[in-house]
Motif scaffolding. Structure first.
Motif, PDB file in Angstrom:
ATOM      1  N   SER A 165      -6.944 -15.221 -47.649  1.00 21.62           N
ATOM      2  CA  SER A 165      -6.487 -13.854 -47.364  1.00 21.62           C
ATOM      3  C   SER A 165      -5.475 -13.381 -48.397  1.00 21.62           C
ATOM      4  N   PRO A 235      -8.384  -5.537 -49.018  1.00 16.62           N
ATOM      5  CA  PRO A 235      -9.073  -5.657 -47.721  1.00 16.62           C
ATOM      6  C   PRO A 235      -8.507  -4.723 -46.662  1.00 16.62           C
ATOM      7  N   GLU A 236      -7.219  -4.341 -46.777  1.00  9.48           N
ATOM      8  CA  GLU A 236      -6.658  -3.400 -45.807  1.00  9.48           C
ATOM      9  C   GLU A 236      -7.326  -2.038 -45.916  1.00  9.48           C
ATOM     10  N   GLU A 237      -7.708  -1.646 -47.127  1.00 10.87           N
ATOM     11  CA  GLU A 237      -8.409  -0.376 -47.295  1.00 10.87           C
ATOM     12  C   GLU A 237      -9.770  -0.417 -46.601  1.00 10.87           C
ATOM     13  N   VAL A 238     -10.416  -1.562 -46.628  1.00  9.16           N
ATOM     14  CA  VAL A 238     -11.704  -1.709 -45.959  1.00  9.16           C
ATOM     15  C   VAL A 238     -11.515  -1.599 -44.450  1.00  9.16           C
ATOM     16  N   GLU A 239     -10.478  -2.237 -43.935  1.00  4.85           N
ATOM     17  CA  GLU A 239     -10.200  -2.160 -42.501  1.00  4.85           C
ATOM     18  C   GLU A 239      -9.851  -0.732 -42.086  1.00  4.85           C
ATOM     19  N   LYS A 240      -9.053  -0.039 -42.907  1.00  2.00           N
ATOM     20  CA  LYS A 240      -8.709   1.344 -42.601  1.00  2.00           C
ATOM     21  C   LYS A 240      -9.949   2.232 -42.598  1.00  2.00           C
ATOM     22  N   ALA A 242     -13.019   1.397 -41.874  1.00  3.89           N
ATOM     23  CA  ALA A 242     -13.751   1.163 -40.627  1.00  3.89           C
ATOM     24  C   ALA A 242     -13.053   1.840 -39.453  1.00  3.89           C
ATOM     25  N   SER A 243     -11.721   1.763 -39.416  1.00  7.26           N
ATOM     26  CA  SER A 243     -10.966   2.391 -38.330  1.00  7.26           C
ATOM     27  C   SER A 243     -11.137   3.906 -38.341  1.00  7.26           C
ATOM     28  N   THR A 255     -19.899  -1.102 -39.334  1.00  4.27           N
ATOM     29  CA  THR A 255     -19.778  -2.363 -40.052  1.00  4.27           C
ATOM     30  C   THR A 255     -19.650  -2.087 -41.544  1.00  4.27           C
ATOM     31  N   ASP A 379      -1.076   3.240 -38.873  1.00  2.95           N
ATOM     32  CA  ASP A 379      -1.737   2.968 -37.602  1.00  2.95           C
ATOM     33  C   ASP A 379      -0.890   3.409 -36.421  1.00  2.95           C
TER      34      ASP A 379
END
Length: 604
Positions: A165, A235-240, A242-243, A255, A379
């Motif tokens: 990570s 990876p945080e940009e990817v999570e954001k 998706a959110s 996904t 968030d």
């Protein structure tokens, strides 16, 4: 031939019955023995890992089940010991004295009366040499992953995950563990761990490719996701991303995956797959108060109005149906929202509404229009800024002749919300704060002013299994500028009812203006609750509320206050707890008797 044939059939049937599982009729418990340590954590870990422990008292358990569970438990118990740092353990599992590992799988005993699990965990190991190569100074590993700490297998796993990570957070999207050397030095009770990493090259975001069919245009999906093409991979940009897509409410599933191949220029594509929800939805709600009457609400929603995940919602509400002291009030509001208009985290909205309020002091008919933007700063933090136009006709029932006023109000509402609750529908930890400020002008009479509001809520769980929650709420609000007699009636403040002081009638507390009672120009409210779980789905609540209304713009003690208290029940459902509260007044002279409130969701 008849006799031998019958005998053969009998033998075959008898053989079939011999192959059937045999019930373990006399088995009802497993004896666990842990040698060499008094650590209850070790004993609990062993028992929690054991399948045999879950079969205690099961009437339908067969001897074949017991043998299979026992032979599986060797591995499960050893893994549980590794997780606690024991790497020199011995494990024996016996069925009526026979070692389970030595019993052939298809030769289960006819019956089992006693099962013993005997464990000698041996010494608890500590870490010796620990290293991750290569390791960047900004990659943080678990504090427990160092020489001298207890060598739990879970810590080794966490260290590997943290290393991957950490490198990914630095832009190395293809980082992975390619090798590990783990050596248990039994004589010294030390565990040496070496993890070898392959980081690959630092990558940038490439194209964003929508791989699924959707009623939402692919360009809009990419715009809402907001992946910053050309920027260093994060990876945080990817999570954001998706959110953001999930927050629209348009998609049932979202996904995001990283492309397997990397382009020659060091860019990596992101693949998006979505599954649409049904575009239309409707719903309704109801709340009941014994004196305020029934509140009915309903809505119709379209999730993808123009193919860009736009939301259009029409909602209506009727309050005070059957109220003892008030006539019904009506509201209907249409709201349009379009996500990712001025950036991925900014949403545009427009509203239109009609309202009719019939209160003891006034009757108001109004029409309103509004527009604005909301922005997610993180968030937990969001903001809102808008402009609103309202035109209303107000009949002042407290004045002789019931004179009518026409009001045209132009306002600029703004709000900031901080939401750190663990669950907005049924919070047990965290806090919530919303601050509002709305400068306005009553253009047709030349009055200027502003109104403000602050709502702060806090939650804390404690006790066994955190089954007790202490919740508190503070509300402050006020009107600056015009006198109460000149202000729009819905800008004035009252106390009493389910949203302020339970046990007191709805909007029963107002302010005194030289003998004339109208809504106040300031309000302060305080609420506390103690919520106790009785079962997984049923809880009881004790609560107390107090409210203050004053004639001045800020609560300064020049006004009146009242209070209420009561008890309630909660029944948890997937859409939030069903609430049933019974309350009565404990201070003030604005009400008497018992008030009953029924609704969905916690009171706050």
């Amino acid at each position: 031939m008849r006799g031998p044939f019958r005998q053969g059939v009998f033998v075959a049937v008898a053989g079939a019955f011999l192959l059937l599982p045999v019930p373990a009729a006399s088995f009802d418990r497993v004896n666990f023995s842990v040698m060499g340590t008094d650590d209850e954590t070790v004993r609990s870990a062993i028992k929690n890992a054991s399948i045999l422990a879950t079969l205690e008292g099961e009437d339908s358990t067969t001897t074949q089940d017991l043998l299979a569970a026992a032979q599986s438990d060797y591995t499960r118990v050893v893994e549980a010991l590794y997780a606690q740092g024991y790497y020199s353990s011995t494990v024996r599992i016996t069925l009526d004295g026979r070692e389970a590992a030595l019993i052939p799988p298809f030769e289960a005993p006819q019956s089992v009366q006693q099962i013993n699990v005997i464990v000698d965990p041996g010494p608890q190991f500590k870490f010796g040499r620990t290293e991750v190569t290569p390791k960047h100074k900004r990659v943080e590993l678990p504090e427990e992953f160092k020489r001298g700490e207890i060598a739990r297998a879970t810590v080794v796993r966490d260290a590997a995950l943290a290393a991957v990570s950490g490198w990914r957070a630095l832009g190395y999207a293809k980082a992975e563990v390619i090798g590990q050397d783990i050596t248990a030095r039994h004589s010294a009770a030390r565990l040496d761990v070496s993890l070898r990493m392959s980081t690959g090259e630092k990558l940038r975001f490439g194209d964003v490719i929508v791989t699924s069919e959707s009623a939402v245009k692919a360009a809009r999906i990419r715009q809402i996701a907001g992946i910053p093409r050309g920027e260093i991979f994060d990876p945080e940009e990817v999570e954001k991303a998706a959110s953001r897509l999930r927050t629209t409410g348009t998609f049932r599933a979202v996904t995001l995956t990283e492309a397997e191949q990397v382009a020659p220029d060091g860019s990596m594509d992101i693949l998006i797959e979505v599954t649409d929800r049904k575009p239309r939805r409707f719903g309704f709600g109801a709340e009941l108060s014994s004196t305020d009457g029934v509140m009915l609400s309903g809505f119709w929603l379209h999730r993808n109005l123009f193919g860009g995940a736009e939301r259009f919602r029409i909602s209506g509400e009727v309050q005070q149906l059957g109220s003892v002291d008030s006539n019904p009030d009506y509201d209907i509001i249409a709201r349009f929202e379009k996500p990712a208009v001025y950036g991925a985290d900014t949403m545009f909205f427009a509203t239109a509404g009609l309202g009719y309020d019939d209160e003891p002091d006034y009757i108001e008919k109004r029409f309103s229009l509004g527009t604005g933007v909301t922005r997610e700063f993180s968030d937990q933090v969001s903001g809102e800024l808008g402009i609103s136009y309202t035109r209303s006709e107000v009949t002042d029932l407290y004045l002789p002749g019931d004179p009518v006023r026409l009001l045209t109000v132009l306002s600029f509402p703004a709000a900031v919300t901080v939401d750190r609750r663990d669950d907005p529908l049924n919070a047990t930890e965290g806090f919530y704060m919303r601050t509002e400020l709305e400068p306005f002008s009553i253009t047709n009479i030349g009055e200027y002013g502003a109104r403000y509001a602050v709502d702060i809520r806090g939650y804390r769980a404690f006790g066994a299994d955190e089954g007790v929650v202490l919740a508190g709420r503070l509300q402050l609000a006020g009107l600056v500028g015009p006198d109460a007699a000149d202000a729009p009636p819905d800008f004035l403040l009252y106390s009493g009812g389910g949203g302020t002081v339970r046990g007191q009638p709805y909007r029963s507390l107002d302010a005194d203006y030289s003998g004339t009672r109208l809504g106040g120009r300031s309000f302060a409210g305080l609420s506390t609750e103690v919520r106790v779980d009785v079962t997984d789905s049923i809880g009881v609540v004790g609560f107390a509320d107090a409210g203050f209304v004053g004639a001045n713009s800020f609560p300064d003690g020049d006004g009146d206050w009242h209070a209420g208290a009561g008890l309630g029940l909660r029944y948890d459902t997937p859409v939030g707890p069903i609430r049933f509260d019974v309350a009565g007044p404990v201070a003030g002279d604005t009400g008497e008797g018992v008030q009953i409130y029924i609704g969905i969701g916690q009171a706050f």
